[in-house]
Design a protein around this motif. Structure first.
Motif, PDB file in Angstrom:
ATOM      1  N   VAL A 190     -45.075 -17.480 137.029  1.00  0.00           N
ATOM      2  CA  VAL A 190     -46.308 -18.235 136.844  1.00  0.00           C
ATOM      3  C   VAL A 190     -46.035 -19.728 136.983  1.00  0.00           C
ATOM      4  O   VAL A 190     -44.928 -20.202 136.724  1.00  0.00           O
ATOM      5  N   ALA A 191     -47.067 -20.443 137.371  1.00  0.00           N
ATOM      6  CA  ALA A 191     -47.031 -21.907 137.391  1.00  0.00           C
ATOM      7  C   ALA A 191     -48.422 -22.417 137.063  1.00  0.00           C
ATOM      8  O   ALA A 191     -49.427 -21.758 137.347  1.00  0.00           O
ATOM      9  N   ALA A 192     -48.477 -23.571 136.430  1.00  0.00           N
ATOM     10  CA  ALA A 192     -49.759 -24.222 136.124  1.00  0.00           C
ATOM     11  C   ALA A 192     -49.701 -25.645 136.650  1.00  0.00           C
ATOM     12  O   ALA A 192     -48.843 -26.432 136.238  1.00  0.00           O
ATOM     13  N   LEU A 193     -50.598 -25.961 137.572  1.00  0.00           N
ATOM     14  CA  LEU A 193     -50.657 -27.315 138.121  1.00  0.00           C
ATOM     15  C   LEU A 193     -51.126 -28.296 137.049  1.00  0.00           C
ATOM     16  O   LEU A 193     -51.866 -27.935 136.138  1.00  0.00           O
ATOM     17  N   GLY A 194     -50.718 -29.550 137.204  1.00  0.00           N
ATOM     18  CA  GLY A 194     -51.167 -30.570 136.281  1.00  0.00           C
ATOM     19  C   GLY A 194     -50.789 -31.951 136.756  1.00  0.00           C
ATOM     20  O   GLY A 194     -50.022 -32.112 137.707  1.00  0.00           O
ATOM     21  N   ASN A 195     -51.362 -32.964 136.092  1.00  0.00           N
ATOM     22  CA  ASN A 195     -51.025 -34.365 136.379  1.00  0.00           C
ATOM     23  C   ASN A 195     -51.273 -34.736 137.831  1.00  0.00           C
ATOM     24  O   ASN A 195     -50.481 -35.443 138.454  1.00  0.00           O
ATOM     25  N   VAL A 196     -52.378 -34.238 138.360  1.00  0.00           N
ATOM     26  CA  VAL A 196     -52.773 -34.543 139.735  1.00  0.00           C
ATOM     27  C   VAL A 196     -53.627 -35.810 139.727  1.00  0.00           C
ATOM     28  O   VAL A 196     -54.629 -35.888 139.007  1.00  0.00           O
ATOM     29  N   THR A 197     -53.238 -36.794 140.498  1.00  0.00           N
ATOM     30  CA  THR A 197     -54.042 -38.015 140.555  1.00  0.00           C
ATOM     31  C   THR A 197     -53.766 -38.787 141.833  1.00  0.00           C
ATOM     32  O   THR A 197     -52.766 -38.558 142.522  1.00  0.00           O
ATOM     33  N   ALA A 219     -51.438 -17.929 131.537  1.00  0.00           N
ATOM     34  CA  ALA A 219     -50.413 -18.512 132.408  1.00  0.00           C
ATOM     35  C   ALA A 219     -49.556 -19.543 131.685  1.00  0.00           C
ATOM     36  O   ALA A 219     -48.324 -19.558 131.830  1.00  0.00           O
ATOM     37  N   TYR A 220     -50.178 -20.401 130.899  1.00  0.00           N
ATOM     38  CA  TYR A 220     -49.414 -21.423 130.195  1.00  0.00           C
ATOM     39  C   TYR A 220     -48.476 -20.790 129.166  1.00  0.00           C
ATOM     40  O   TYR A 220     -47.328 -21.216 129.000  1.00  0.00           O
ATOM     41  N   GLN A 221     -48.971 -19.783 128.460  1.00  0.00           N
ATOM     42  CA  GLN A 221     -48.136 -19.135 127.453  1.00  0.00           C
ATOM     43  C   GLN A 221     -46.978 -18.368 128.099  1.00  0.00           C
ATOM     44  O   GLN A 221     -45.855 -18.400 127.597  1.00  0.00           O
ATOM     45  N   LEU A 222     -47.249 -17.682 129.204  1.00  0.00           N
ATOM     46  CA  LEU A 222     -46.164 -17.000 129.909  1.00  0.00           C
ATOM     47  C   LEU A 222     -45.108 -17.999 130.362  1.00  0.00           C
ATOM     48  O   LEU A 222     -43.904 -17.757 130.233  1.00  0.00           O
ATOM     49  N   GLY A 223     -45.551 -19.130 130.900  1.00  0.00           N
ATOM     50  CA  GLY A 223     -44.597 -20.153 131.319  1.00  0.00           C
ATOM     51  C   GLY A 223     -43.766 -20.678 130.172  1.00  0.00           C
ATOM     52  O   GLY A 223     -42.582 -20.990 130.339  1.00  0.00           O
ATOM     53  N   ASP A 224     -44.377 -20.734 128.983  1.00  0.00           N
ATOM     54  CA  ASP A 224     -43.659 -21.258 127.821  1.00  0.00           C
ATOM     55  C   ASP A 224     -42.637 -20.277 127.257  1.00  0.00           C
ATOM     56  O   ASP A 224     -41.874 -20.629 126.357  1.00  0.00           O
ATOM     57  N   LEU A 225     -42.598 -19.054 127.789  1.00  0.00           N
ATOM     58  CA  LEU A 225     -41.524 -18.122 127.432  1.00  0.00           C
ATOM     59  C   LEU A 225     -40.216 -18.481 128.125  1.00  0.00           C
ATOM     60  O   LEU A 225     -39.153 -18.017 127.721  1.00  0.00           O
ATOM     61  N   ASP A 226     -40.309 -19.304 129.155  1.00  0.00           N
ATOM     62  CA  ASP A 226     -39.124 -19.685 129.931  1.00  0.00           C
ATOM     63  C   ASP A 226     -38.152 -20.475 129.060  1.00  0.00           C
ATOM     64  O   ASP A 226     -38.552 -21.176 128.125  1.00  0.00           O
ATOM     65  N   ASP A 227     -36.869 -20.368 129.390  1.00  0.00           N
ATOM     66  CA  ASP A 227     -35.839 -21.091 128.626  1.00  0.00           C
ATOM     67  C   ASP A 227     -36.138 -22.578 128.518  1.00  0.00           C
ATOM     68  O   ASP A 227     -35.785 -23.225 127.527  1.00  0.00           O
ATOM     69  N   PHE A 228     -36.776 -23.139 129.544  1.00  0.00           N
ATOM     70  CA  PHE A 228     -37.065 -24.570 129.585  1.00  0.00           C
ATOM     71  C   PHE A 228     -37.976 -24.987 128.428  1.00  0.00           C
ATOM     72  O   PHE A 228     -37.863 -26.090 127.893  1.00  0.00           O
ATOM     73  N   LEU A 280     -45.952 -45.390 145.290  1.00  0.00           N
ATOM     74  CA  LEU A 280     -46.436 -44.050 145.006  1.00  0.00           C
ATOM     75  C   LEU A 280     -47.943 -44.115 144.759  1.00  0.00           C
ATOM     76  O   LEU A 280     -48.399 -44.812 143.852  1.00  0.00           O
ATOM     77  N   VAL A 281     -48.723 -43.383 145.581  1.00  0.00           N
ATOM     78  CA  VAL A 281     -50.181 -43.488 145.489  1.00  0.00           C
ATOM     79  C   VAL A 281     -50.874 -42.153 145.216  1.00  0.00           C
ATOM     80  O   VAL A 281     -52.081 -42.136 144.934  1.00  0.00           O
ATOM     81  N   ALA A 282     -50.165 -41.046 145.291  1.00  0.00           N
ATOM     82  CA  ALA A 282     -50.764 -39.747 144.994  1.00  0.00           C
ATOM     83  C   ALA A 282     -49.673 -38.805 144.513  1.00  0.00           C
ATOM     84  O   ALA A 282     -48.533 -38.880 144.976  1.00  0.00           O
ATOM     85  N   VAL A 283     -50.030 -37.926 143.585  1.00  0.00           N
ATOM     86  CA  VAL A 283     -49.044 -37.008 143.034  1.00  0.00           C
ATOM     87  C   VAL A 283     -49.725 -35.729 142.559  1.00  0.00           C
ATOM     88  O   VAL A 283     -50.883 -35.741 142.143  1.00  0.00           O
ATOM     89  N   ALA A 284     -49.005 -34.635 142.671  1.00  0.00           N
ATOM     90  CA  ALA A 284     -49.394 -33.367 142.061  1.00  0.00           C
ATOM     91  C   ALA A 284     -48.151 -32.769 141.428  1.00  0.00           C
ATOM     92  O   ALA A 284     -47.063 -32.809 142.019  1.00  0.00           O
ATOM     93  N   GLY A 285     -48.306 -32.247 140.216  1.00  0.00           N
ATOM     94  CA  GLY A 285     -47.149 -31.684 139.521  1.00  0.00           C
ATOM     95  C   GLY A 285     -47.504 -30.416 138.784  1.00  0.00           C
ATOM     96  O   GLY A 285     -48.533 -29.778 139.060  1.00  0.00           O
ATOM     97  N   VAL A 286     -46.655 -30.049 137.854  1.00  0.00           N
ATOM     98  CA  VAL A 286     -46.865 -28.833 137.071  1.00  0.00           C
ATOM     99  C   VAL A 286     -46.764 -29.142 135.583  1.00  0.00           C
ATOM    100  O   VAL A 286     -46.054 -30.048 135.167  1.00  0.00           O
ATOM    101  N   HIS A 287     -47.517 -28.362 134.810  1.00  0.00           N
ATOM    102  CA  HIS A 287     -47.352 -28.375 133.365  1.00  0.00           C
ATOM    103  C   HIS A 287     -46.351 -27.319 132.939  1.00  0.00           C
ATOM    104  O   HIS A 287     -45.568 -27.528 132.018  1.00  0.00           O
ATOM    105  N   VAL A 288     -46.413 -26.169 133.588  1.00  0.00           N
ATOM    106  CA  VAL A 288     -45.394 -25.140 133.378  1.00  0.00           C
ATOM    107  C   VAL A 288     -45.023 -24.550 134.732  1.00  0.00           C
ATOM    108  O   VAL A 288     -45.829 -24.535 135.667  1.00  0.00           O
TER     109      VAL A 288
END
Length: 275
Positions: free
Chosen positions: A190-197, A28-37, A175-183
């Protein structure tokens, strides 16, 4: 006799996508890294049907090499060929056993066993009330402050705020809670969740579940696969993700790699930054 299948650089995104989509969750991470971003920050290497990625959008660069049991021997051969060309210091995400291949070139410092999890039962998201607002670049300072307190040392790329896929909860303006993405890639689905705290002061109130549920609700309309990485010993996080419909799909290890002194003379000029 010449190696009939040497490692080579791969620049064809269509070919890479075809290979990686054979197991879109594992990759999933590698597929996401194919994106132009992300694509401008990537270097890809191929041997037969196996692929390794060096992502140099962060410091140190990150090597990703994953394979199922049948593909491990070929991927190990790829890494053995690639090792002399890698940067002198890097981080790595590797399927089990591949770290041994790199041991002749690098001092391998384990950073813990990890799990790849994927959202396989999205119906469970309905058991949690989603909450949170979409964060943007104007929220960067507040987000950094939360990470410094609640999640120091995390892998956060501020550019990811531009995706619109970070969700946060505020209390009394803080700001006391967050969820984001790595890709995140609607193109490659595809998406990969990350930086959840969650801020330590409000842990145990279900805020992490609420923001993850809110983010997954956003992502599912644009991607087919939602994955994440989590430390195997982070029992609370694994339990949370299972409750939300994620399941374990693969094990891997994370490592810091530092070139050993007697290998440095064999490295080509410029390899301390990228191959």
């Amino acid at each position: 006799m010449a190696d009939p299948m040497p490692v080579r650089a791969e620049h064809d995104r269509v070919a890479l996508a075809e290979l990686l989509r054979r197991d879109p969750v594992l990759h999933a991470y590698q597929l996401g890294d194919l994106d132009d971003f992300f694509w401008p920050y990537t270097s890809w290497f191929r041997r037969g049907d196996q692929v390794a990625l060096l992502y140099h959008g962060v410091t140190p660069p990150v090597l990703l090499a994953f394979a199922g049991p049948d593909g491990l021997p070929e991927l190990a051969a790829l890494l053995a060929d690639l090792a002399p060309m890698l940067p002198a210091r890097l981080y790595a995400h590797l399927s089990p056993g591949l770290e041994e291949v790199l041991g002749g070139w690098f001092a391998v410092d384990p950073a813990g066993a990890h799990l790849r999890m994927a959202l396989t039962d999205p119906a469970r998201l309905a058991t949690v009330t989603p909450a949170g607002e979409v964060l943007g670049e104007a929220d960067l300072s507040a987000l950094r402050a939360l990470y410094a307190l609640a999640y120091p040392g995390n892998w956060f790329d501020p550019r990811m705020l531009a995706t619109g896929q970070y969700v946060g909860i505020r209390q009394a303006g803080e700001l006391v809670a967050v969820a984001g993405v790595h890709v995140w890639s609607p193109t490659y689905r595809v998406a990969a969740l990350g930086n959840v705290t969650t801020h330590p002061r409000v842990r145990g109130q279900g805020l992490a579940a609420a923001v993850v549920a809110a983010l997954c609700g956003r992502l599912r309309g644009e991607v087919d696969h939602v994955a994440l990485n989590v430390r195997a010993d982070n029992v609370a996080a694994v339990r949370l993700y299972r409750r939300l419909g994620f399941s374990r799909v693969a094990d891997f290890g994370e490592y810091t790699l530092t070139a050993v002194t007697d290998s440095m003379s064999s490295r080509h000029a410029g390899s301390t930054t990228r191959p």
